[in-house]
Design an enzyme around this catalytic site. Structure first.
Site, PDB file in Angstrom:
ATOM      1  N   HIS A 187      48.076  32.293  51.393  1.00 18.84           N
ATOM      2  CA  HIS A 187      47.296  31.087  51.116  1.00 18.84           C
ATOM      3  C   HIS A 187      47.098  30.274  52.399  1.00 18.84           C
ATOM      4  O   HIS A 187      46.011  29.787  52.683  1.00 18.84           O
ATOM      5  CB  HIS A 187      48.033  30.261  50.053  1.00 18.84           C
ATOM      6  CG  HIS A 187      47.318  29.008  49.706  1.00 18.84           C
ATOM      7  ND1 HIS A 187      46.238  28.989  48.862  1.00 18.84           N
ATOM      8  CD2 HIS A 187      47.495  27.748  50.135  1.00 18.84           C
ATOM      9  CE1 HIS A 187      45.780  27.757  48.780  1.00 18.84           C
ATOM     10  NE2 HIS A 187      46.529  26.981  49.537  1.00 18.84           N
ATOM     11  N   CYS A 471      35.037  43.476  50.993  1.00 19.17           N
ATOM     12  CA  CYS A 471      35.068  42.042  50.708  1.00 19.17           C
ATOM     13  C   CYS A 471      36.456  41.436  50.881  1.00 19.17           C
ATOM     14  O   CYS A 471      36.658  40.265  50.615  1.00 19.17           O
ATOM     15  CB  CYS A 471      34.538  41.758  49.305  1.00 19.17           C
ATOM     16  SG  CYS A 471      35.555  42.473  48.009  1.00 19.17           S
TER      17      CYS A 471
HETATM   18  C1  PEP Z   1      41.060  42.205  47.746  1.00 14.58           C
HETATM   19  O1  PEP Z   1      42.007  42.659  47.093  1.00 14.58           O
HETATM   20  O2  PEP Z   1      40.843  42.488  48.947  1.00 14.58           O
HETATM   21  C2  PEP Z   1      40.136  41.230  47.110  1.00 14.58           C
HETATM   22  C3  PEP Z   1      39.034  40.847  47.726  1.00 14.58           C
HETATM   23  O3  PEP Z   1      40.501  40.734  45.902  1.00 14.58           O
HETATM   24  P1  PEP Z   1      41.579  39.542  45.729  1.00 14.58           P
HETATM   25  O4  PEP Z   1      41.963  39.050  47.087  1.00 14.58           O
HETATM   26  O5  PEP Z   1      40.901  38.507  44.904  1.00 14.58           O
HETATM   27  O6  PEP Z   1      42.683  40.254  45.004  1.00 14.58           O
END
Ligand code: PEP
Ligand code: MG
Length: 541
Positions: A187, A471
């Protein structure tokens, strides 16, 4: 031992901004004591409770004044809840039953939260109300919870890791943050990146730093220097833009209407990840179809031009969604999360897809939908069939598990696209809990095994005629985004604060150059060497 002047403390850098400032060591607050029966008189307990509530209440006033605007209204509303006569009466009754003031307020707030559950306005504030209860209990136990960070000066906070409540108290004087633990997807890292605060995480040697010492936080160099010489900061590569368009589209990650509006102000080409679960983290009741259509439509309309990739709910593990009533699990990150909720909550996932189809029609936007935490080809097919039976959108999945990463090529004909979630893919590839602050180094996106997996995912997708994107947080690192393009990944989606930097990086070289860089990086066997090679190769173009 305290580091000497000139000492170098290694960690993982977050973002591209460096800063010199004075260390302020933040000690983690102790856990709250267990609820106990009172050893004092009832009158004493009542007086203690009254004064603790007054103390927290006046702190809320201060926060309200500082925050201003809508946030001030939120603090006012919380103050009213805390000072509610009925709440005090319920707490007093517990004191009458022999409980201590801390136990009495804790129980009263629990009962109120239960009672008021179902009221949509209150539901959004349940977590804050519980936080107030904890603050009153901490005050009664003499535990300091406020960080008391100066408003002026140039402060570099040093701590084990910082919670969302901690980061909310960062003042404008905070120019740098160093955490002993915490990884690149923590975070703290996400907040610092979005606020352009210089940060180095996973830096155990910072334990020796003392309040008042002058340090240089040098994220580009993945280090902290005991020095006040800003000119020693490692320079970020200055990407010289030579092409009008980036090699691959740069989209934005969003989780709210506010994010969508902010992303619209950037050069993002659409949205590559809309985390729908973030709308419901404190919702105690399931949103109706109409409520979902309204909020999705508003967000779709506000988003930057281009396709909008919406992820169906990814609840579970680190993202609890109260109305789903998910059971506690021994290993939540290996448990029922993401698409696995289909077994118990099929109607909610179907409802989301229906609401998204209506929002797509109402907004006139191009919508792509994807499911999180897919582990098998059967799951991918089941989701694709379901989504296609409900709406006219492109259909994809997130690649977050090693099992699906290995068989991307076999998804030919099943999906239109895949989006790699490198945060979770790293967690499962390295068997390193992304919530465990001691394992940050394994979650470094320059780890060769992650880069090899990404190469194989990109080529598998290409062979299957499926478009591929990334992403996870890794794509927000401009140099890494260049490597991704060189590996054959066809789009990236990044934190909105990184859109410009990633856009510039991807507009600064040819695809042939990016391929050469990726090839050189693939030869390396350590994360440090992979990053150094990428930076050197980029600088040499
Ligand atoms: C990931 O796991 O890289 C992702 C984009 O999803 P989250 O961070 O929301 O788990
Ligand atoms: Mg994920």
């Amino acid at each position: 031992m305290a580091p000497v002047p000139g000492a170098i403390l290694n960690g993982l850098g977050v973002g591209l901004v460096s800063a010199v400032g004075d260390v302020l060591v933040i000690k983690q607050s102790q856990p709250l004591p267990e609820w106990k029966k009172s050893t004092k008189t009832k009158e004493e307990e009542l007086a203690d409770l009254k004064s603790a509530i007054e103390f927290v209440s006046s702190h809320l006033d201060e926060l309200g004044i500082k925050a201003g605007g809508t946030s001030a209204e939120i603090f006012d509303a919380l103050k009213m809840l805390l000072e509610d006569d009925e709440l005090f009466e319920v707490a007093s009754a517990h004191i009458e039953d022999g409980w201590s003031a801390a136990a009495a307020i804790g129980k009263a707030v629990d009962e109120f939260s239960e009672l008021l559950g179902g009221d949509p306005t209150f539901d959004e504030r349940v977590a804050d109300f519980q936080d107030l209860s904890k603050r009153v209990q901490a005050r009664l136990a003499g535990i300091e919870t406020a960080l008391s960070i100066p408003e002026k000066g140039r402060i570099v906070l040093v701590g084990e890791d910082f919670s969302p409540a901690d980061t909310a108290q960062f003042t404008d004087a905070v120019v740098g943050v160093i955490t002993l633990k915490g990884g690149p997807t923590s975070h703290t890292a996400i907040i610092c990146r979005s606020k352009s605060i210089a940060a180095v995480v996973s830096c155990p040697d910072a334990a020796g730093l003392e309040t008042g010492e002058r340090v240089l936080v040098d994220p580009v160099g993945d280090r902290v220097l005991v020095s006040d010489d800003e000119s020693l900061a490692t320079k970020a590569i200055a990407f010289v833009v030579i092409n009008a368009e980036p090699l691959i589209p740069v989209r934005a990650n969003i989780g709210s209407l506010e994010d969508a509006k902010a992303a619209h102000e950037t050069r993002a080409n659409g949205v590559g990840l809309f985390r729908t679960e973030l709308l419901y983290l404190s919702a105690k009741t399931e949103p109706s179809l109409e409520q979902q259509v309204a909020s999705y439509t508003e967000i779709l309309k506000a988003s930057p031009e281009g396709p909008i990739v919406v992820r169906t709910i990814d609840a579970g593990s680190d993202k609890p969604v109260p109305f789903l009533n998910m059971p506690e699990e021994e290993n939540p990150s290996l448990g029922v999360r993401g698409y696995r909720l289909i077994a118990e909550h099929r109607s909610f996932i179907e409802g989301q897809l229906k609401a998204l189809e209506q929002a797509r029609l109402a907004s006139g936007r191009e919508v792509w939908v994807m499911a999180p935490m897919i582990a098998t080809a059967e799951e991918a097919k089941a989701f694709a069939d379901l989504a296609r039976s409900i709406g006219s959108y492109k259909v994809g999945i997130m690649v977050e598990t090693p099992s699906i990463a290995l068989i991307v090529e076999q998804l030919k004909g099943v999906l239109d696209f895949i989006s790699v979630g490198t945060n979770d893919l790293s967690q499962y590839l390295f068997a390193a809990d992304r919530m465990n602050p001691s394992l940050g180094a394994l979650l470094n996106h320059w780890q060769p095994a992650l880069i090899k997996s990404l190469a194989s995912i990109a080529s598998g997708a290409k062979a299957a005629g499926i478009s591929s994107g990334v992403c996870g947080e890794s794509a927000s690192d401009p140099a890494f985004a260049v490597v991704l393009a060189g590996l054959g990944i066809e789009s990236v989606s990044v934190s909105r604060s990184q859109v410009t930097a990633v856009h510039n990086a991807l507009s600064s070289l040819s695809l042939a150059d990016a391929k050469q860089i990726a090839k050189a990086v693939l030869n390396e066997t350590t994360a440090e060497a992979a990053k150094a090679t990428a930076l050197r190769e980029i600088a040499n173009r």
